[in-house]
Design a protein around this motif. Sequence first.
Motif, PDB file in Angstrom:
ATOM      1  N   GLU A 110      47.171  37.258  50.165  1.00  0.00           N
ATOM      2  CA  GLU A 110      46.984  38.040  51.484  1.00  0.00           C
ATOM      3  C   GLU A 110      48.823  38.134  51.841  1.00  0.00           C
ATOM      4  N   LYS A 111      49.364  36.970  51.834  1.00  0.00           N
ATOM      5  CA  LYS A 111      50.633  36.733  52.068  1.00  0.00           C
ATOM      6  C   LYS A 111      51.728  37.586  51.255  1.00  0.00           C
ATOM      7  N   VAL A 112      51.436  37.534  50.235  1.00  0.00           N
ATOM      8  CA  VAL A 112      52.120  38.585  49.219  1.00  0.00           C
ATOM      9  C   VAL A 112      51.955  39.846  49.103  1.00  0.00           C
ATOM     10  N   ALA A 113      50.899  40.291  49.237  1.00  0.00           N
ATOM     11  CA  ALA A 113      50.533  41.772  49.399  1.00  0.00           C
ATOM     12  C   ALA A 113      50.837  42.298  50.868  1.00  0.00           C
ATOM     13  N   ALA A 114      50.802  41.378  51.867  1.00  0.00           N
ATOM     14  CA  ALA A 114      51.340  41.905  53.051  1.00  0.00           C
ATOM     15  C   ALA A 114      52.866  42.117  52.848  1.00  0.00           C
ATOM     16  N   PHE A 115      53.341  41.016  52.528  1.00  0.00           N
ATOM     17  CA  PHE A 115      54.999  41.002  52.393  1.00  0.00           C
ATOM     18  C   PHE A 115      55.411  42.555  51.587  1.00  0.00           C
ATOM     19  N   LEU A 116      54.897  42.502  50.481  1.00  0.00           N
ATOM     20  CA  LEU A 116      55.251  43.799  49.772  1.00  0.00           C
ATOM     21  C   LEU A 116      55.116  45.242  50.387  1.00  0.00           C
ATOM     22  N   VAL A 117      53.744  45.243  51.081  1.00  0.00           N
ATOM     23  CA  VAL A 117      53.513  46.461  51.808  1.00  0.00           C
ATOM     24  C   VAL A 117      54.481  46.619  52.943  1.00  0.00           C
ATOM     25  N   ALA A 118      54.688  45.584  53.879  1.00  0.00           N
ATOM     26  CA  ALA A 118      55.840  45.790  54.981  1.00  0.00           C
ATOM     27  C   ALA A 118      57.172  46.018  54.507  1.00  0.00           C
TER      28      ALA A 118
END
Lengths: 239, 239
Positions: free
Chosen positions: B162-170
């Motif tokens: 979730e961290k990596v995905a959220a980072f990429l989205v943001a």
Amino acid sequence: MPHLAFPSTSLDGFKCETHCAVRPLAICGELGPAEHEEFERMAQHVRYGPKEALFSEDEVADSVYSLIEGIARLYKLLPDGRRQIIGFALPGDFLGMAPGNRYSFSADAIGAVTVCKFFRGPFLRFIENRPQMLLRMNDFATRELSLAQDQMLLLGRRSAEEKVAAFLVAWRERLARLDGVTKTVSLPMGRQDIADFLGLTIETVSRTFTKLEREKLIVIVPDGVRVLDPKRFDALAAA
Amino acid sequence: MPHLAFPSTSLDGFKCETHCAVRPLAICGELGPAEHEEFERMAQHVRYGPKEALFSEDEVADSVYSLIEGIARLYKLLPDGRRQIIGFALPGDFLGMAPGNRYSFSADAIGAVTVCKFFRGPFLRFIENRPQMLLRMNDFATRELSLAQDQMLLLGRRSAEEKVAAFLVAWRERLARLDGVTKTVSLPMGRQDIADFLGLTIETVSRTFTKLEREKLIVIVPDGVRVLDPKRFDALAAA
DNA sequence: CGTCTGCTTGAATGTGGTCAACACACGTGG
DNA sequence: CCACGTGTGTTGACCACATTCAAGCAGACG
């Protein structure tokens, strides 16, 4: 539904001039008598009981708050219910500024809480031509930001034991600003709150408290802890 | 010592009026022509090479910075070397406001960086009677604070994936503000930087990228990723 | 070529999480 | 008075996710 001890009520008899012990720390701390009079007229004094919400994430942010008495928890939720407490608000703290027109987090009372509530519009109109107020708002925001960054370091890079120790040290320092230095640190928030603040589970927090007690660093007392070895303790929490 | 590609130099030929593409986003975005002229005269335009420091934690905070070009990483260190990146600064971002008189974090250039540098004293004198500037500073601080709070939620309560995905989205959204929407997200920072931003190790970040690629959510390309399934991706990162 | 540096991959380990039971202080009502 | 709730905190056994340690690979550059 959790029981709401007493609903929010407006306190007409409450006068900031006489009662507000945290005035010098608060947003209105540097206003002259005349301006403070005008400021005061915009304020609504409101009380909240335990667990009552001051405001919630995604609500339209129509008010801002200056906390006078009590402690509030500020938090964000994930859709599945996971919670992160982003801070505890103490008397003197200023709440409710949002980047858009909706609150970016929720706030609710831990014990009994009293606030000065201002409607956003009048508040913004009051401050917009008062550089002194704007500078003070900036100071508040900058301080908050700095605390948030410390917390990021804690959440991302510290072990459970370091998290708990650093939390107790930081919390003791914040209380010292209000009550003066003490050996006994009062913890009005529950274990679950501490866990959600430190990015841990309640079990880990509980275990860590016990561990620190076994290591003779603290003694656990009702609603708080007593710090036995401040030196060694600060070292554990060291920045 | 890491090699410093080219030392910071003052660029006399650089004129913000003509070159500064991010003017509308920056701190000086709403100044009128005359005021901007005066503001500009206080500014020093400075370039930094890869890995060069703009400023470091605990240094006396004598300057503030408006980032014009390039990307900077902002971070804090623990005494034992553990690092937490608290943010990446993009063109238009405003840096260097500290709660005390020392910087509370370090900042260095990732690639080549250009900034407008102001000495604190003159800068504060310039803004202190300009409510418009003060309001803008408040907006900046409030936005930063909100980002920091999002990051706390991420660091404290999200899994590695979730961290990596959220980072990429943001990150994609932040880039979109500057370059417009794209499917390929450029990642100028290295894996270690991403790890230190997300509170993970470099190995976990690398594994997670590979995992997301195996799951056909992204394709890894040189210095970035291409997002294949924005819908499913946003869901993973969901707030 | 050889040596960097950055990134990936694998196997073993450990810290903190999960699940479950229990202790204790509050109520309230029989 | 005690039985019975509930909410909060503690403790134990087990497990999983992310870290650690180690090796290998690809590209840049001398």
